[in-house]
Write an enzyme that holds these catalytic residues in place. Structure first.
Site, PDB file in Angstrom:
ATOM      1  N   LEU A  86      30.760  28.130  42.351  1.00 11.99           N
ATOM      2  CA  LEU A  86      32.140  27.740  42.823  1.00 11.99           C
ATOM      3  C   LEU A  86      31.977  27.934  44.178  1.00 11.99           C
ATOM      4  O   LEU A  86      31.546  28.846  44.587  1.00 11.99           O
ATOM      5  CB  LEU A  86      33.191  28.804  42.170  1.00 11.99           C
ATOM      6  CG  LEU A  86      33.386  28.852  40.788  1.00 11.99           C
ATOM      7  CD1 LEU A  86      34.618  29.700  40.289  1.00 11.99           C
ATOM      8  CD2 LEU A  86      33.693  27.463  40.188  1.00 11.99           C
ATOM      9  N   ASP A 187      37.689  43.592  34.186  1.00 11.35           N
ATOM     10  CA  ASP A 187      37.028  44.326  35.358  1.00 11.35           C
ATOM     11  C   ASP A 187      37.513  43.578  36.368  1.00 11.35           C
ATOM     12  O   ASP A 187      36.398  43.246  37.446  1.00 11.35           O
ATOM     13  CB  ASP A 187      35.464  44.259  35.141  1.00 11.35           C
ATOM     14  CG  ASP A 187      34.859  45.142  36.119  1.00 11.35           C
ATOM     15  OD1 ASP A 187      35.374  45.957  36.716  1.00 11.35           O
ATOM     16  OD2 ASP A 187      33.418  44.858  36.142  1.00 11.35           O
TER      17      ASP A 187
END
Length: 279
Positions: A86, A187
């Protein structure tokens, strides 16, 4: 390049262009960026079980109806995970708002049971996810008590501090309501949020279903996503006991950091315990 990785890339029609470039930010696995004939990819090398859990989590997040971007899993096998790379951008008030809206959308996916069909890991720590109907019981039996016991066995918690954690865990039904279980990243510290030109993205999940404040508390553990984030996420409906929930759901990651990185995190554990006791 590792033969297993070369075979994995070849099976997906990904021809490497140049050498793998190490990426920073990870404390557990080796992570690299690799240019290929089909564009850049991120390559992670770790224990097969942890990578399988991560890939399962990425796929679950991608399948959820949310505006958050999630990298596509391209290949998995032989201790390697290959993912879409990304493009990184910069954080802004608009991106913070988009993160809040996207996380609210993700958390709207609920189920009756807390947990996940498979166990996974949070860092190097195995994360048991066997489902339970009551969220208070799940937090006690799958999160707080196992890590308190492990920390005590390694000499990182004394008897007094372990006893305080156990007392808090046993008293959750006195103040924490049982709620439907939201789909979580699991997380969500700031390093696992990327701000791309197409909108905020999340990486490195430890997915399960539980209280939505789990993700919020992790975002505030080492900083803050900002007012724009919370305005978008809560839309004027913040839970009345957010400070106590924040402290509760920070206790598990603090215990995990205590296990992973040592006694420097004990003071954080003590502060979280004191906050829960006082509120």
């Amino acid at each position: 390049m590792d033969r297993a990785l070369s075979a994995l890339l070849e099976a997906q029609g990904l021809s490497p262009v140049g050498r793998m470039q190490p990426l920073g930010g990870g404390d557990i696995a080796a992570v690299y960026r690799l240019e290929t004939s089909q564009g850049p990819v991120v390559v992670k090398h770790d224990e097969a079980e942890r990578l399988t859990g991560e890939a399962d989590g990425l796929q679950a997040l991608r399948q959820a109806e949310s505006s958050l971007r999630v990298p596509n899993v391209l290949a998995l096998g032989d201790g390697w995970l290959v993912m879409e790379a990304l493009e990184a951008g910069s954080r802004s008030p608009r991106s913070a708002t988009a993160l809040g809206e996207g996380l609210r959308q993700l958390h709207s996916h609920t189920a009756a049971e807390h947990g996940w069909p498979r166990d996974n890991a949070c860092g190097r720590t195995p994360q048991p996810n066997a489902p339970l109907a009551d969220g208070r019981v799940f937090q006690r039996e799958r999160r707080l008590l196992p890590l308190a016991r492990a920390s005590h066995e390694r000499g990182l918690l004394d008897n007094r501090l372990r006893g305080r954690i156990e007392a808090l865990a046993e008293a959750l039904e006195e103040w924490l309501p049982d709620l439907p279980a939201s789909l979580l990243h699991g997380d969500l510290w700031s390093g696992n949020v990327l701000y791309t030109p197409q909108g905020p993205a999340v990486i490195d999940p430890a997915v399960y279903r539980h209280y939505p404040e789990v993700d919020l508390a992790m975002l505030t553990l080492f900083g803050s996503p900002g007012d724009a984030f919370f305005e978008a996420y809560w839309d004027g409906n913040a839970p009345y006991d957010w400070p106590r929930r924040e402290a509760l759901f920070q206790l598990y990651p603090l215990l995990n950091h205590l296990l992973l990185f040592g006694s420097s995190y004990r003071s954080g554990v003590e502060r979280a315990i004191a906050a829960i006791e006082q509120l």
